[in-house]
Design an enzyme around this catalytic site. Structure first.
Site, short mmCIF file in Angstrom:
data_model
loop_
_atom_site.label_atom_id
_atom_site.label_comp_id
_atom_site.label_asym_id
_atom_site.label_seq_id
_atom_site.Cartn_x
_atom_site.Cartn_y
_atom_site.Cartn_z
N ASP A 36 9.16 7.24 3.66
CA ASP A 36 8.13 6.47 4.37
C ASP A 36 6.80 7.21 4.25
OD1 ASP A 36 6.71 4.99 6.60
OD2 ASP A 36 8.71 4.18 6.93
N TYR A 159 3.72 -13.40 1.03
CA TYR A 159 4.99 -12.77 1.43
C TYR A 159 6.16 -13.62 0.96
CZ TYR A 159 8.49 -11.02 4.81
OH TYR A 159 9.61 -10.50 5.40
N LYS A 163 9.16 -12.69 -1.56
CA LYS A 163 10.54 -12.59 -1.06
C LYS A 163 11.48 -13.49 -1.86
CE LYS A 163 10.13 -9.44 2.08
NZ LYS A 163 10.85 -8.18 1.97
N1 LIG Z 1 10.94 -7.87 11.05
C1 LIG Z 1 11.38 -9.05 10.66
O1 LIG Z 1 11.50 -9.98 11.47
C2 LIG Z 1 11.72 -9.28 9.20
C3 LIG Z 1 12.19 -10.55 8.84
C4 LIG Z 1 12.53 -10.79 7.51
C5 LIG Z 1 12.42 -9.76 6.57
N2 LIG Z 1 11.95 -8.54 6.94
C6 LIG Z 1 11.86 -7.51 5.89
O2 LIG Z 1 12.55 -6.33 6.30
C7 LIG Z 1 11.86 -5.17 5.80
C8 LIG Z 1 11.47 -4.25 6.95
O3 LIG Z 1 10.65 -4.97 7.86
P1 LIG Z 1 10.07 -4.35 9.23
O4 LIG Z 1 9.65 -5.48 10.08
O5 LIG Z 1 11.02 -3.32 9.74
O6 LIG Z 1 8.75 -3.59 8.68
P2 LIG Z 1 7.55 -2.90 9.46
O7 LIG Z 1 6.30 -3.66 9.16
O8 LIG Z 1 7.89 -2.74 10.92
O9 LIG Z 1 7.37 -1.48 8.71
C9 LIG Z 1 8.40 -0.60 8.45
C10 LIG Z 1 7.89 0.68 7.77
O10 LIG Z 1 7.25 0.46 6.49
C11 LIG Z 1 6.50 1.62 6.20
N3 LIG Z 1 5.60 1.43 5.05
C12 LIG Z 1 4.57 0.57 4.95
N4 LIG Z 1 3.97 0.69 3.74
C13 LIG Z 1 4.65 1.65 3.06
C14 LIG Z 1 4.50 2.23 1.76
N5 LIG Z 1 3.53 1.84 0.94
N6 LIG Z 1 5.39 3.18 1.38
C15 LIG Z 1 6.38 3.59 2.22
N7 LIG Z 1 6.56 3.07 3.45
C16 LIG Z 1 5.70 2.13 3.87
C17 LIG Z 1 5.76 1.82 7.53
O11 LIG Z 1 5.21 3.12 7.64
C18 LIG Z 1 6.88 1.53 8.56
O12 LIG Z 1 7.51 2.72 8.98
C19 LIG Z 1 10.66 -5.70 5.02
O13 LIG Z 1 10.97 -5.84 3.66
C20 LIG Z 1 10.42 -7.06 5.65
O14 LIG Z 1 9.76 -7.94 4.78
C21 LIG Z 1 11.60 -8.28 8.23
#
Ligand SMILES: NC(=O)c1ccc[n+]([C@@H]2O[C@H](COP(=O)([O-])OP(=O)(O)OC[C@H]3O[C@@H](n4cnc5c(N)ncnc54)[C@H](O)[C@@H]3O)[C@@H](O)[C@H]2O)c1
Length: 273
Positions: A36, A159, A163
């Site tokens: 991260d 997005y 995806k």
């Molecule tokens: N939260 C939801 O409801 C949801 C729904 C569908 C899919 N997703 C997918 O699940 C995954 C995680 O989502 P989330 O909501 O936990 O994400 P989030 O936005 O809460 O972020 C999680 C982490 O990503 C890190 N990050 C951001 N840019 C980065 C980079 N360039 N290099 C390394 N780390 C980086 C941040 O520091 C953070 O710790 C993503 O692929 C998201 O698209 C999430």
């Protein structure tokens, strides 16, 4: 212990879904590498896992810096003596890079940034991890898709496009890496309680969030990061050794139908508490 003696690398694991996957994997016996850019929560999570008796390592790495990404994967493999599972969890929503995401306000630089993080970095991480995964008796790659891999909703056109790309990349990588005995599967969360989804809530408003994201959940609650972690850890385990090239929803049943819970007379639990 589902993942006893396994070594798992998870991108974007300092917070949100990635942290949920890391916690479940460590509890299931895996040595976990958290990749991260958020050093403070990343290191805090390592301490939390170690305190609970697990093994964890934090590596600072921006997944779009490919020299850093390659080094991170090499370092994890050296530290733990190999890699069994790569979890390409990183993914950004449009509103992280633009306050009012729309075709009217964004340009190609925004699209390239989202594409770079959500798709290209997954492929690059898979490329760098393949030499290590090839040595594992139970190798797999898990990639973060979304319900947006399947349908549209307001506020995230770039997005959604990326995806959809992740879901297809999963199948093509599964074909390509079959000869190396590396399985590749995709997990597609619905609305999960993370900083990312709460940012969407702040922007779109509670009503839109309820209607488009949690309203259709047949399980009447918002998902938790560990709900996704449970699926990912099962898919990484040898119990899933016959599962390859599949795109899985973990969405509380949201995409099973066209409706919202009020039609069924079910009151959703508050997701803000
Ligand atoms: N939260 C939801 O409801 C949801 C729904 C569908 C899919 N997703 C997918 O699940 C995954 C995680 O989502 P989330 O909501 O936990 O994400 P989030 O936005 O809460 O972020 C999680 C982490 O990503 C890190 N990050 C951001 N840019 C980065 C980079 N360039 N290099 C390394 N780390 C980086 C941040 O520091 C953070 O710790 C993503 O692929 C998201 O698209 C999430």
């Amino acid at each position: 212990m589902l993942l006893q003696n396994m070594k798992i690398v998870i991108t974007a694991a300092a917070a949100g879904i990635g942290a949920g996957i890391a916690r479940v994997a460590a509890r299931d016996g895996a040595a976990v590498t958290i990749v991260d850019i958020a050093d403070e929560p990343g290191n805090r999570l390592v301490k939390e896992i170690q305190k609970a008796g697990g093994e964890a390592l934090y590596i600072h790495c921006d997944v779009t810096d490919y020299a850093q990404l390659e080094q991170a994967i090499d370092r994890s493999a050296t530290h733990f003596g190999g890699i069994d599972t790569l979890v390409n969890n990183v993914g950004l929503f449009d509103n992280v890079i633009h306050p009012a995401p729309s075709i009217k306000t964004m340009d190609e630089t925004h699209f390239r940034r989202i594409l770079e993080i959500n798709v290209v970095s997954h492929w690059m991480a898979a490329k760098f991890a393949t030499p290590y995964l090839r040595e594992s008796a139970n190798a797999s790659i898990l990639q973060a898709g979304s319900i947006a891999s399947f349908l549209g909703y307001p506020g995230g056109p770039l997005y959604g496009a990326t995806k959809g790309g992740v879901a297809q990349l999963t199948k093509h990588l599964a074909v390509e890496l079959a000869a190396d005995r590396i399985r590749v599967n995709c997990y597609c969360p619905g609305a999960i309680r993370t900083e990312g989804s709460m940012r969407f809530l702040e922007q779109a408003g509670e009503k839109a969030f309820l209607q488009t994201l949690t309203g259709p959940n047949l399980v009447p609650r918002i998902g938790e990061p560990e709900d996704v972690g449970n699926l990912v850890c099962f898919l990484a385990s040898d119990r899933a050794s016959f599962i390859n090239g599949v795109v899985y929803l973990v969405d509380g049943g949201a995409l099973a139908w066209r409706g919202t819970l009020d039609l069924l007379g079910i009151a959703p639990e508050s997701f803000l508490s």
